[in-house]
Design an enzyme around this catalytic site. Structure first.
Site, PDB file in Angstrom:
ATOM      1  N   ASP A  70       0.812  -1.219   0.000  1.00  0.00           N
ATOM      2  CA  ASP A  70       0.000   0.000   0.000  1.00  0.00           C
ATOM      3  C   ASP A  70       0.851   1.277   0.000  1.00  0.00           C
ATOM      4  OD1 ASP A  70      -2.045   1.769   0.350  1.00  0.00           O
ATOM      5  OD2 ASP A  70      -2.720   0.968   2.272  1.00  0.00           O
ATOM      6  N   ARG A 105     -11.523   2.912   8.465  1.00  0.00           N
ATOM      7  CA  ARG A 105     -10.170   3.184   7.971  1.00  0.00           C
ATOM      8  C   ARG A 105     -10.226   4.312   6.929  1.00  0.00           C
ATOM      9  NH1 ARG A 105      -5.417  -0.067   4.982  1.00  0.00           N
ATOM     10  NH2 ARG A 105      -3.829   0.121   6.563  1.00  0.00           N
ATOM     11  N   LYS A 113      -1.515  -8.513  -4.882  1.00  0.00           N
ATOM     12  CA  LYS A 113      -2.170  -8.726  -3.587  1.00  0.00           C
ATOM     13  C   LYS A 113      -3.450  -7.888  -3.622  1.00  0.00           C
ATOM     14  CE  LYS A 113      -1.324  -7.884   1.377  1.00  0.00           C
ATOM     15  NZ  LYS A 113      -0.303  -7.371   2.322  1.00  0.00           N
ATOM     16  N   TRP A 114      -4.606  -8.562  -3.608  1.00  0.00           N
ATOM     17  CA  TRP A 114      -5.912  -7.893  -3.727  1.00  0.00           C
ATOM     18  C   TRP A 114      -6.490  -7.779  -2.311  1.00  0.00           C
ATOM     19  CZ3 TRP A 114      -9.413  -7.698  -8.389  1.00  0.00           C
ATOM     20  CH2 TRP A 114     -10.705  -7.262  -8.066  1.00  0.00           C
ATOM     21  N   ASP A 115      -6.509  -6.564  -1.811  1.00  0.00           N
ATOM     22  CA  ASP A 115      -6.912  -6.344  -0.416  1.00  0.00           C
ATOM     23  C   ASP A 115      -8.345  -5.834  -0.341  1.00  0.00           C
ATOM     24  OD1 ASP A 115      -6.590  -6.186   2.317  1.00  0.00           O
ATOM     25  OD2 ASP A 115      -4.738  -5.018   2.211  1.00  0.00           O
ATOM     26  N   MET A 116      -8.953  -5.933   0.831  1.00  0.00           N
ATOM     27  CA  MET A 116     -10.337  -5.456   1.051  1.00  0.00           C
ATOM     28  C   MET A 116     -10.435  -5.133   2.536  1.00  0.00           C
ATOM     29  SD  MET A 116     -13.677  -6.455   2.032  1.00  0.00           S
ATOM     30  CE  MET A 116     -15.324  -6.242   1.433  1.00  0.00           C
ATOM     31  N   ASP A 176      -2.988 -10.366   9.582  1.00  0.00           N
ATOM     32  CA  ASP A 176      -1.964  -9.326   9.752  1.00  0.00           C
ATOM     33  C   ASP A 176      -1.079  -9.637  10.945  1.00  0.00           C
ATOM     34  OD1 ASP A 176      -2.594  -7.867   7.560  1.00  0.00           O
ATOM     35  OD2 ASP A 176      -3.821  -6.386   8.597  1.00  0.00           O
TER      36      ASP A 176
HETATM   37  C1  GLA Z   1      -4.200  -4.670   5.205  1.00  0.00           C
HETATM   38  C2  GLA Z   1      -3.379  -5.885   4.850  1.00  0.00           C
HETATM   39  C3  GLA Z   1      -1.919  -5.614   5.130  1.00  0.00           C
HETATM   40  C4  GLA Z   1      -1.462  -4.418   4.341  1.00  0.00           C
HETATM   41  C5  GLA Z   1      -2.338  -3.227   4.654  1.00  0.00           C
HETATM   42  C6  GLA Z   1      -2.030  -2.051   3.752  1.00  0.00           C
HETATM   43  O1  GLA Z   1      -4.221  -4.449   6.577  1.00  0.00           O
HETATM   44  O2  GLA Z   1      -3.829  -7.000   5.550  1.00  0.00           O
HETATM   45  O3  GLA Z   1      -1.141  -6.737   4.806  1.00  0.00           O
HETATM   46  O4  GLA Z   1      -1.496  -4.708   2.973  1.00  0.00           O
HETATM   47  O5  GLA Z   1      -3.720  -3.530   4.508  1.00  0.00           O
HETATM   48  O6  GLA Z   1      -2.813  -0.963   4.018  1.00  0.00           O
END
Ligand code: GLA
Length: 729
Positions: A367, A443, A476-479, A548
């Site tokens: 990120d 967030r 890495k596709w985050d949500m 995390d």
């Molecule tokens: C989430 C993901 C982390 C990281 C952060 C970035 O918390 O789980 O691994 O990528 O977002 O903002």
């Protein structure tokens, strides 16, 4: 043949190598469940029904079946409003506002292979792997056609179920619930196992005896959630890892769900799972259809360990797809815990340089590389490279990293939008929202309305442009938040409650597009760690960021819980910096390596700050990863310790499918004084064979290793680990 229909007895029987599942068509054309459990030879099973005729105070139906009390019957597909008062699988509202519905048998079809489910992830297999059954039913009053879908995996103890409905009536219908699974089991003496937690503490195992009434885990958040996983298991009270009966049910879905049991007045259990009916409805115009997601079911009479291994096999062989399914995946280094938002081209190249020397395969830029994002308050949606940070541009960075011999991966959070973003300023209506109502942020972000094609198309075009602009081999596709104030200004009122599910379908469509356009891409899903760790996402990405929380000791519980359903090869697991960023704990480098070895393996730290000793430890860890990766990826997994029960240790083992090798891993949690060497019994070895322990050269019989055990050398201090490798001689 693994699926048969006994014409005379009107029994469908589905057989896997070790289990049977059966149901019956009554004279009245109702479908009644007969059996699910250990394999049985006979098909004449109707005597199992034991349905009372006229129970006092239970409404009794009189039809071709004779008088019977519906509320006592084991119903294969229970519908609402017709004197079965337990949890129904289906409820709908017709144009007159009537919500009772029924399911009468019409016909069936058995065929080799398995059809995909339109728009949804599902297990797959060719004609040698799987046989399928479709049972065609209907409700004559409202014209609804109901197709019950079953598939039997020939070589695995796995049966899948789903259901599709079609409105073939004369007026629109409103579907209020359509669960994927309902199984009426013949008693109530079960423990239910669920996987629960929160951020950084996902999928902790909870086991409790069933009580009367309903007990469920669910999500009404639009994603599976950190709080509860959609997998549940039932086992007998005495079942442990190796003994006893256990059922596992995994929903192949990534949105709001409900999974649970109802123990009802006749001391039996109904198990159910599917899309959460809370705040759900789906308008079915004439000729429209709705497909419910799939549920994967397994039964084991060899304890919870075998239940998990059955699920691991079907997920690895028949759910995960694509290039990365069966091959070694790159060892990556991710800059998140190393730099958070504070990085630029130079810093990333420094990390890449040291990573290359240590033998790491890929750098992942997390990120903070786009828009004006320097913290988590801005820029989601502005998928343009921030050239102030990424000086020289993305292609320059990727080329430099490639020149160092590393692949390059990148982070996206496609489903989100920051109110402080150019995209939001231009399209404030693109997020999920209710006109006039406050938009809750989490967030500092809102959720993009992925039920809308125009929104998806725009975001996809940005992702595609970025991925096409340089040699990017991993995403890495985050949500990072869940859905609230669910509505939009596009759909008519009667379709507003569809947004929850349309959103999930939108996510699936986007990931499918991505994999179609970039078939070599390695996709890793993530949702604030492991909030969307489910079989739905595993259809698109062979690995998911587990949590995390990268602390090796916390990970013991998280990975143990995750392994109840999901194979180790799917667990994103990295060696990270100490003191750990979630708990402040300091654990040895070696232990972090051994715990990460259970999963995909990688690093999440600033390698430029490591000592030379730690850098050479990385080389050794990668050599270990290479040595054991095939075994970890494709072998059978055995849980030996239980970190929820012991503060002394955890242990687990991988055994090759052909039993030629085994890897035992041991973590000493808290050192206990005045105890002799810890003797650990191995599992799953081949009886009558001998195994050489590689480190000492000593040869043991499988029997001694499994019945007496192997002595773990004395480890001094907390949080140390040991790894023992055995090869058949
Ligand atoms: C989430 C993901 C982390 C990281 C952060 C970035 O918390 O789980 O691994 O990528 O977002 O903002």
């Amino acid at each position: 043949m693994s699926i048969i229909f006994d014409e005379k007895k009107k029994v469908f029987k589905l057989d896997t190598p070790n289990t049977s599942y059966a149901f019956h068509i009554t004279n009245s054309k109702h479908l009644l469940h007969l059996y699910y459990g250990k394999k049985i030879p006979e098909t004449d099973l109707t005597f199992l029904l034991r349905i009372p005729n006229d129970e006092p105070f239970v409404p009794a139906t009189h039809d071709a079946m004779g008088p019977h009390s519906f509320d006592c019957a084991p119903i294969e597909f229970p519908t609402s409003g017709v004197a079965d008062f337990r949890e129904p699988s289906m409820q709908l509202m017709d144009e007159n506002g009537m919500s009772a519905c029924e399911c009468y048998y019409k016909d069936y079809k058995i065929y080799k292979g398995k059809k995909p489910l339109k728009g949804l992830p599902a297990t797959y297999g060719d004609e040698d792997d799987v046989t399928s059954l479709e049972v065609y039913c209907h409700d004559p009053l409202n014209g609804l056609e109901i197709i019950l879908q079953y598939s039997v995996f020939e070589k695995l103890d796995i049966i899948t179920r789903s259901v599709k409905v079609q409105n073939k009536g004369k007026s629109p219908l409103e579907l209020r619930r359509l669960l994927s699974l309902s199984v009426d089991l013949d008693h109530k003496d079960f423990d239910m196992i669920t996987l629960n937690g929160t951020w950084a503490r996902e999928r902790h195992v909870e086991r409790a005896p069933l009580r009367f009434g309903k007990q469920v885990v669910d999500s009404c958040r639009g994603a599976t959630s950190h709080a509860h996983n959609n997998f549940i298991a039932l086992c007998d009270h005495k079942a442990d890892e190796d003994y006893g009966e256990a059922y596992g049910f995994a929903l192949v879905y990534s949105g709001s769900f409900i999974s649970g049991c109802e123990v009802y007045q006749y001391e039996k259990t109904r198990v159910f799972s599917g899309i959460n009916p809370y705040d759900f409805s789906w308008h079915l115009k004439i000729d429209e259809e709705f497909q419910a997601p799939e549920v994967i079911m397994t039964f084991s009479y060899q304890g919870l360990g075998q239940m998990s291994r059955n699920l691991h096999d079907v997920i690895r062989q028949h759910l995960i797809r694509g290039k990365w399914k069966d091959i070694r995946r790159p060892v990556l280094i991710n800059n998140w815990e190393a730099t958070y938002f504070n990085f630029d081209t130079e810093k990333l190249i420094q990390i890449a340089r040291d990573a290359a020397q240590a033998g790491i395969d890929m750098l992942v830029m997390d990120d903070g590389w786009f828009g004006g994002r320097s913290d988590d308050t801005t820029s989601l949606g502005d998928w343009y490279v921030n050239e102030e940070k990424i000086k020289g541009g993305l292609k320059y960075l990727v080329d430099e990293v490639n020149k160092l011999g590393l692949k390059f991966g990148i982070w996206f959070e496609p489903e989100m939008i920051s109110p402080d973003s150019d995209l939001y300023r231009k399209h404030p209506d693109w997020c999920i929202h209710i006109p006039g109502r406050y938009r809750t942020t989490a967030r500092s972000q809102l959720v993009l309305d992925f039920s809308r094609k125009d929104v998806r198309d725009y975001i996809y075009s940005r992702i595609k442009e970025i991925l096409s602009s340089a040699n990017i081999e991993y995403v890495k596709w985050d949500m990072n938040r869940q859905l609230s104030e669910v509505g939009n200004e596009v759909l008519p009122a009667i379709r507003q409650r569809e947004i929850w599910h349309r959103y999930v379908l939108g996510v699936y469509e986007m990931q499918e597009r991505l994999l179609t356009d970039f078939p070599d891409l390695l996709l890793e899903n993530c949702a604030g760690g492991g909030a969307r760790y489910d079989c739905g996402m595993l259809y698109y990405s062979p690995q998911i960021w587990t949590s995390d929380d990268t602390d090796a000791i916390e990970r013991l519980k998280i990975q143990h819980g995750t392994s109840m359903c999901y194979p180790c090869s799917t667990m994103g697991a990295h060696v990270s910096a100490v003191p750990n960023h979630c708990v402040g704990r300091t654990t040895p480098f070696q232990t972090r390596g051994h715990v990460a070895l259970v999963g995909t393996f990688g690093y999440e730290l600033d390698i430029t700050k490591l000592s030379d000793e730690e850098k050479s430890a990385i080389k050794e860890q990668i050599a270990e990863f290479d040595k054991y990766n095939f075994l970890v990826r494709s072998g059978d997994f055995y849980r030996i310790g239980n970190p929820f029960k012991s503060t002394r240790f955890d242990a687990w083992e991988f055994v090759a499918k052909d039993k030629s090798e085994a890897l035992l891993q041991y973590v000493q949690i808290l050192k206990t004084p005045s105890l002799f060497l810890h003797r650990i019994r191995l599992k799953g070895l081949e009886q009558g064979q001998y195994y050489r322990h590689e480190q000492t050269g000593k040869v043991y019989s499988a029997e001694i290793l499994m019945n007496s055990g192997f002595d773990i050398p004395n480890l001094w201090g907390d949080f140390h680990s040991y790894l023992a490798y055995f090869k058949k001689v």
